[in-house]
Design a protein around this motif. Structure first.
Motif, mmCIF file in Angstrom:
data_model
loop_
_atom_site.group_PDB
_atom_site.id
_atom_site.type_symbol
_atom_site.label_atom_id
_atom_site.label_comp_id
_atom_site.label_asym_id
_atom_site.label_seq_id
_atom_site.Cartn_x
_atom_site.Cartn_y
_atom_site.Cartn_z
ATOM 1 N N ALA A 1 0.190 14.165 15.574
ATOM 2 C CA ALA A 1 -1.112 13.717 15.042
ATOM 3 C C ALA A 1 -0.896 13.115 13.654
ATOM 4 N N THR A 2 -1.758 12.181 13.332
ATOM 5 C CA THR A 2 -1.719 11.607 11.988
ATOM 6 C C THR A 2 -2.730 12.350 11.109
ATOM 7 N N SER A 3 -2.558 12.210 9.832
ATOM 8 C CA SER A 3 -3.420 12.870 8.849
ATOM 9 C C SER A 3 -4.085 11.789 8.006
ATOM 10 N N PRO A 4 -5.264 12.066 7.448
ATOM 11 C CA PRO A 4 -5.893 11.076 6.566
ATOM 12 C C PRO A 4 -5.072 10.826 5.301
ATOM 13 N N GLU A 5 -4.095 11.683 5.054
ATOM 14 C CA GLU A 5 -3.214 11.498 3.899
ATOM 15 C C GLU A 5 -2.131 10.457 4.175
ATOM 16 N N MET A 6 -1.910 10.127 5.445
ATOM 17 C CA MET A 6 -0.861 9.175 5.806
ATOM 18 C C MET A 6 -1.342 7.737 5.619
ATOM 19 N N GLU A 7 -0.372 6.815 5.611
ATOM 20 C CA GLU A 7 -0.666 5.425 5.248
ATOM 21 C C GLU A 7 -1.509 4.658 6.267
ATOM 22 N N ILE A 8 -1.241 4.823 7.557
ATOM 23 C CA ILE A 8 -1.951 4.020 8.565
ATOM 24 C C ILE A 8 -3.460 4.279 8.550
ATOM 25 N N PRO A 9 -3.925 5.523 8.535
ATOM 26 C CA PRO A 9 -5.380 5.707 8.431
ATOM 27 C C PRO A 9 -5.962 5.116 7.140
ATOM 28 N N LYS A 10 -5.221 5.217 6.039
ATOM 29 C CA LYS A 10 -5.702 4.629 4.778
ATOM 30 C C LYS A 10 -5.810 3.115 4.899
ATOM 31 N N MET A 11 -4.791 2.500 5.516
ATOM 32 C CA MET A 11 -4.828 1.042 5.678
ATOM 33 C C MET A 11 -5.976 0.615 6.585
ATOM 34 N N LEU A 12 -6.203 1.370 7.654
ATOM 35 C CA LEU A 12 -7.326 1.061 8.542
ATOM 36 C C LEU A 12 -8.648 1.188 7.790
ATOM 37 N N TRP A 13 -8.765 2.208 6.932
ATOM 38 C CA TRP A 13 -9.971 2.363 6.120
ATOM 39 C C TRP A 13 -10.170 1.139 5.233
ATOM 40 N N LEU A 14 -9.103 0.672 4.595
ATOM 41 C CA LEU A 14 -9.209 -0.509 3.732
ATOM 42 C C LEU A 14 -9.649 -1.731 4.534
ATOM 43 N N LYS A 15 -9.069 -1.910 5.706
ATOM 44 C CA LYS A 15 -9.431 -3.060 6.549
ATOM 45 C C LYS A 15 -10.906 -3.017 6.928
ATOM 46 N N GLU A 16 -11.416 -1.833 7.225
ATOM 47 C CA GLU A 16 -12.798 -1.702 7.672
ATOM 48 C C GLU A 16 -13.813 -1.664 6.530
ATOM 49 N N ASN A 17 -13.412 -1.193 5.370
ATOM 50 C CA ASN A 17 -14.375 -0.969 4.290
ATOM 51 C C ASN A 17 -14.240 -1.908 3.096
ATOM 52 N N LEU A 18 -13.075 -2.479 2.884
ATOM 53 C CA LEU A 18 -12.862 -3.431 1.779
ATOM 54 C C LEU A 18 -12.116 -4.659 2.296
ATOM 55 N N PRO A 19 -12.674 -5.317 3.325
ATOM 56 C CA PRO A 19 -11.925 -6.417 3.935
ATOM 57 C C PRO A 19 -11.637 -7.582 2.989
ATOM 58 N N THR A 20 -12.595 -7.981 2.183
ATOM 59 C CA THR A 20 -12.350 -9.135 1.302
ATOM 60 C C THR A 20 -11.815 -8.727 -0.065
ATOM 61 N N ASP A 21 -12.192 -7.550 -0.544
ATOM 62 C CA ASP A 21 -11.746 -7.120 -1.874
ATOM 63 C C ASP A 21 -10.320 -6.590 -1.870
ATOM 64 N N CYS A 22 -9.861 -6.101 -0.724
ATOM 65 C CA CYS A 22 -8.520 -5.521 -0.675
ATOM 66 C C CYS A 22 -7.695 -6.101 0.474
ATOM 67 N N TRP A 23 -8.129 -5.852 1.691
ATOM 68 C CA TRP A 23 -7.318 -6.163 2.870
ATOM 69 C C TRP A 23 -6.822 -7.610 2.876
ATOM 70 N N ASP A 24 -7.710 -8.562 2.674
ATOM 71 C CA ASP A 24 -7.331 -9.975 2.743
ATOM 72 C C ASP A 24 -6.418 -10.398 1.596
ATOM 73 N N LYS A 25 -6.431 -9.666 0.504
ATOM 74 C CA LYS A 25 -5.644 -10.025 -0.681
ATOM 75 C C LYS A 25 -4.268 -9.362 -0.711
ATOM 76 N N CYS A 26 -4.080 -8.342 0.103
ATOM 77 C CA CYS A 26 -2.826 -7.577 0.056
ATOM 78 C C CYS A 26 -1.695 -8.290 0.774
ATOM 79 N N ALA A 27 -0.545 -8.289 0.142
ATOM 80 C CA ALA A 27 0.680 -8.775 0.767
ATOM 81 C C ALA A 27 1.652 -7.621 0.957
ATOM 82 N N LEU A 28 1.504 -6.589 0.146
ATOM 83 C CA LEU A 28 2.390 -5.427 0.216
ATOM 84 C C LEU A 28 1.562 -4.143 0.228
#
Length: 146
Positions: A101-128
């Protein structure tokens, strides 16, 4: 809970001050020059904290406050509880590589949260997207290699 890479970089500065101290310590305990040359590297370790950077290596906010210097989601930030649950509900075979199982502390759930909640402020601007130890290595060496 978020943090700023500037605070982490100040820690690296303190670290670079410590390296000469390491050699001073080795001298004080009577280590020879050969012994000192046996030190081949210094490693970084940290918890599951996600660092967000643009293509220039500059911070990208990962904060709902949109403060640009807040570009690290700390390990204890559980904003991605729903995303972790959805990932776990898939029962995908890849989950066996993270203990089932994954945990909310792990990277993939955090990245999914960013994609869903900050798509233009974070997700679209991130390269790394880097784990904190990877970020520390990147800042200390300038190398993105993982």
């Amino acid at each position: 809970m978020e943090n700023s890479q500037r605070q982490i970089e100040l820690g690296i500065l303190k670290f670079t001050i410590c390296v000469p101290s390491l050699y001073t310590f080795l001298q004080e305990v009577g280590a020879s020059l050969t012994d000192m040359r046996m030190v081949k590297g210094i490693g970084f370790d940290a918890t599951c904290s996600l660092v967000t950077l643009d293509s220039s290596g500059d911070p990208v906010t990962c904060s709902p406050s949109k403060e640009p210097h807040r570009n690290i989601i700390m390990w204890l930030d559980h904003r991605a509880m729903e995303q972790a649950k959805r990932i776990n509900d898939t029962k995908h075979k890849v989950l066996k590589y993270v203990g089932g199982a994954t945990s909310p502390e792990m990277e993939i759930p955090k990245m999914l949260w960013l994609k869903e909640n900050l798509p233009t402020d974070c997700w679209d601007k991130c390269a790394l997207f880097l784990e904190l130890p990877e970020f520390l290595t990147y800042r200390a060496t300038g190398d993105e290699t993982r």
